[in-house]
Motif scaffolding. Structure first.
Motif, short mmCIF file in Angstrom:
data_model
loop_
_atom_site.label_atom_id
_atom_site.label_comp_id
_atom_site.label_asym_id
_atom_site.label_seq_id
_atom_site.Cartn_x
_atom_site.Cartn_y
_atom_site.Cartn_z
N ALA A 9 1.19 -8.65 -1.99
CA ALA A 9 1.51 -7.72 -3.01
C ALA A 9 0.54 -6.56 -3.11
O ALA A 9 1.17 -5.38 -3.43
N THR A 10 -0.69 -6.57 -3.13
CA THR A 10 -1.59 -5.27 -3.41
C THR A 10 -1.33 -4.57 -1.95
O THR A 10 -1.52 -3.19 -2.24
N GLU A 11 -0.96 -5.00 -0.98
CA GLU A 11 -1.07 -4.09 0.38
C GLU A 11 0.33 -3.30 0.09
O GLU A 11 0.61 -2.13 0.39
N VAL A 12 1.41 -4.34 -0.32
CA VAL A 12 2.73 -3.34 -0.45
C VAL A 12 2.56 -2.16 -1.54
O VAL A 12 3.10 -1.45 -1.35
N LEU A 13 1.96 -2.76 -2.63
CA LEU A 13 1.40 -1.68 -3.64
C LEU A 13 0.87 -0.31 -2.90
O LEU A 13 1.49 0.65 -3.23
N ARG A 14 0.16 -0.69 -2.16
CA ARG A 14 -0.52 0.49 -1.37
C ARG A 14 0.44 1.36 -0.74
O ARG A 14 0.22 2.63 -0.70
N LEU A 15 1.10 0.72 0.12
CA LEU A 15 2.19 1.13 0.99
C LEU A 15 3.13 2.05 0.39
O LEU A 15 3.29 3.39 0.45
N VAL A 16 3.94 1.44 -0.96
CA VAL A 16 4.82 2.53 -1.61
C VAL A 16 3.91 3.46 -2.44
O VAL A 16 4.82 4.33 -2.57
N HIS A 17 2.56 3.23 -2.84
CA HIS A 17 2.05 4.20 -3.51
C HIS A 17 1.99 5.57 -2.42
O HIS A 17 2.10 6.59 -2.81
N GLU A 18 1.67 5.29 -1.24
CA GLU A 18 1.25 6.23 -0.14
C GLU A 18 2.46 6.89 0.41
O GLU A 18 2.55 7.81 0.88
N ARG A 19 3.53 6.11 0.46
CA ARG A 19 4.70 6.43 1.25
C ARG A 19 5.68 6.74 0.47
O ARG A 19 7.00 7.07 1.02
N GLY A 20 5.98 6.11 -0.98
CA GLY A 20 7.21 6.20 -1.54
C GLY A 20 7.83 5.07 -1.49
O GLY A 20 7.53 3.98 -0.65
N PRO A 21 9.24 4.85 -1.97
CA PRO A 21 10.12 3.76 -1.95
C PRO A 21 10.40 3.32 -0.45
O PRO A 21 10.62 4.34 0.29
N GLN A 22 10.15 2.02 -0.19
CA GLN A 22 10.41 1.32 1.14
C GLN A 22 11.46 0.46 0.98
O GLN A 22 11.61 -0.51 0.20
N GLU A 23 12.01 0.34 2.23
CA GLU A 23 12.92 -0.73 2.53
C GLU A 23 12.08 -2.16 2.77
O GLU A 23 10.78 -2.04 3.24
N ILE A 31 3.35 -5.56 6.79
CA ILE A 31 2.42 -6.60 6.43
C ILE A 31 1.98 -7.55 7.87
O ILE A 31 1.00 -7.88 7.79
N VAL A 32 3.06 -7.66 8.56
CA VAL A 32 2.75 -8.17 9.93
C VAL A 32 1.65 -7.80 10.62
O VAL A 32 0.83 -8.30 11.41
N ARG A 33 1.78 -6.24 10.83
CA ARG A 33 0.90 -5.50 11.52
C ARG A 33 -0.36 -5.62 11.16
O ARG A 33 -1.52 -5.75 11.70
N GLY A 34 -0.57 -5.54 9.87
CA GLY A 34 -1.75 -5.63 9.10
C GLY A 34 -2.59 -7.24 9.20
O GLY A 34 -3.40 -7.46 8.40
N GLY A 35 -1.67 -8.09 9.78
CA GLY A 35 -2.36 -9.55 9.69
C GLY A 35 -2.21 -10.37 8.45
O GLY A 35 -2.94 -11.35 8.36
N LEU A 36 -1.22 -9.98 7.51
CA LEU A 36 -1.37 -10.57 6.08
C LEU A 36 -0.52 -11.82 6.24
O LEU A 36 -0.35 -12.60 5.07
N THR A 37 0.35 -11.79 6.86
CA THR A 37 1.34 -13.06 7.02
C THR A 37 1.54 -13.55 8.61
O THR A 37 1.57 -12.58 9.30
N ARG A 38 1.76 -14.96 8.82
CA ARG A 38 2.09 -15.34 10.04
C ARG A 38 3.40 -16.26 9.91
O ARG A 38 3.78 -17.06 10.68
#
Length: 322
Positions: A9-23, A31-38
């Motif tokens: 959740a915090t990583e998604v919040l960072r992504l949409v804050h930096e890049r705007g609305p995201q699919e 999230i997969v690239r960052g290793g936060l879920t398998r």
């Protein structure tokens, strides 16, 4: 052991804050690239992590947005009752639903301290006939001291409880309707002094809550009708062009405000009367937190839940909320 480092959740919040609305697919990839879920289905894992979080909104196209970013600079107004001013609280109506959602995780008060939500019943120590021993449904006001009873009676009358009801019935009706309603409170002195006729302004700035007095002259003029018309245009994406349309007859104020915050956040950034009044200036009707066209059959609306747009017979919105 608790997980260290960012959560999904915090990583998604960072992504949409930096890049705007995201699919969602784009977020899952990151999230997969960052290793936060398998997870075998990372899209589902991301959705499960953010779907019920108050920090996020979805726009009309289904993209995920940051609530704080979309509300940055927004200001909502409120006409506080004497009960609220004396107790330094704001009992949150539907017009302030996005403020409630924004504060839900806990938000700082800009000059210092924090703002919090509480239930009306718990804040005022109101008796609960469902849980308190010795109380029943016919004696809802038992146990209130005279001062609190008088305060609640005044608020009930200011809120529109009919004068045809006797005092105890009026307070009982208020308790039934408002015991579990949320109120906002902050540190001592957090509400500004208000001159007669002033509105309370609640502004969101840098992730914090600010309060200010809004002169009634600031919420008059052509801009109110213009914003009302623009909000009505957004509402018509869901409720159709008029009351005869074969679609959902109403949209909740909260849903309409979410739509405005994602599609046209600039509408929320200048002083306006309370949202319900703005919508009425835009030619719509507002009843019990719902918005509809003039001529809406409100008795029928209140007896059933409006179907979602994609299930409404004969209605196809310009776009479908996913």
């Amino acid at each position: 052991m608790p997980r260290r480092g960012p959560t999904i959740a915090t990583e998604v919040l960072r992504l949409v804050h930096e890049r705007g609305p995201q699919e969602l697919d784009a977020l899952a990839t990151e999230i997969v690239r960052g290793g936060l879920t398998r997870a075998k289905d990372p899209r589902r894992a991301v959705l499960a992590a953010i779907d019920i979080k108050p920090d996020f909104l979805r726009d009309w196209d289904g993209r995920w947005c940051s609530l704080a970013d979309q509300l940055e600079g927004a200001m909502f107004t409120h006409r506080p009752a004497s009960l609220e001013l004396r107790n330094e609280v704001v009992i949150l109506p539907d017009d302030l639903s996005l403020v409630e959602r924004f504060v839900l995780p806990g938000r700082p008060f800009a000059p210092g301290g924090e703002t919090h939500l509480d239930f009306v019943g718990e804040f005022f120590g109101l008796p609960d006939p469902y849980h308190d021993m010795g109380l029943d449904r016919d004696d809802d006001t038992h146990g209130l001291n005279d001062e609190l009873f008088d305060e609640l009676l005044t608020y009930a009358r200011e809120s529109g409880v009919p004068y045809a009801l006797d005092d105890e019935a009026a307070v009982s009706l208020f308790l039934d309707a408002s015991r579990y309603q949320q109120l906002l409170h902050g540190p001592p002195g957090w509400l500004p002094p208000l001159a007669p006729g002033d509105l309370l302004g609640i502004r969101i700035s840098d992730g914090a809550i600010e309060t200010l007095a809004v002169d009634r002259r600031e919420v008059r003029g052509a801009h109110v009708g213009i914003v009302g018309a623009q909000l009505a245009r957004l509402a018509r994406l869901v409720i159709g062009p008029d009351a005869s349309w074969f679609g959902p007859p109403t949209i909740a104020i909260e849903e309409l405000l979410q739509l405005a915050a994602t599609e046209a956040p600039e509408l929320l950034r200048r002083p306006l009367p309370p949202v319900s009044e703005v919508l009425e200036r835009g030619g719509l009707e507002v009843r019990h937190g719902l918005v509809g066209h003039p001529g809406t059959d409100w008795a029928a609306v209140e007896s059933i839940f409006a179907p979602p747009p994609q299930e409404a017979w004969g209605f196809r919105p310009a776009r479908i909320v996913q």
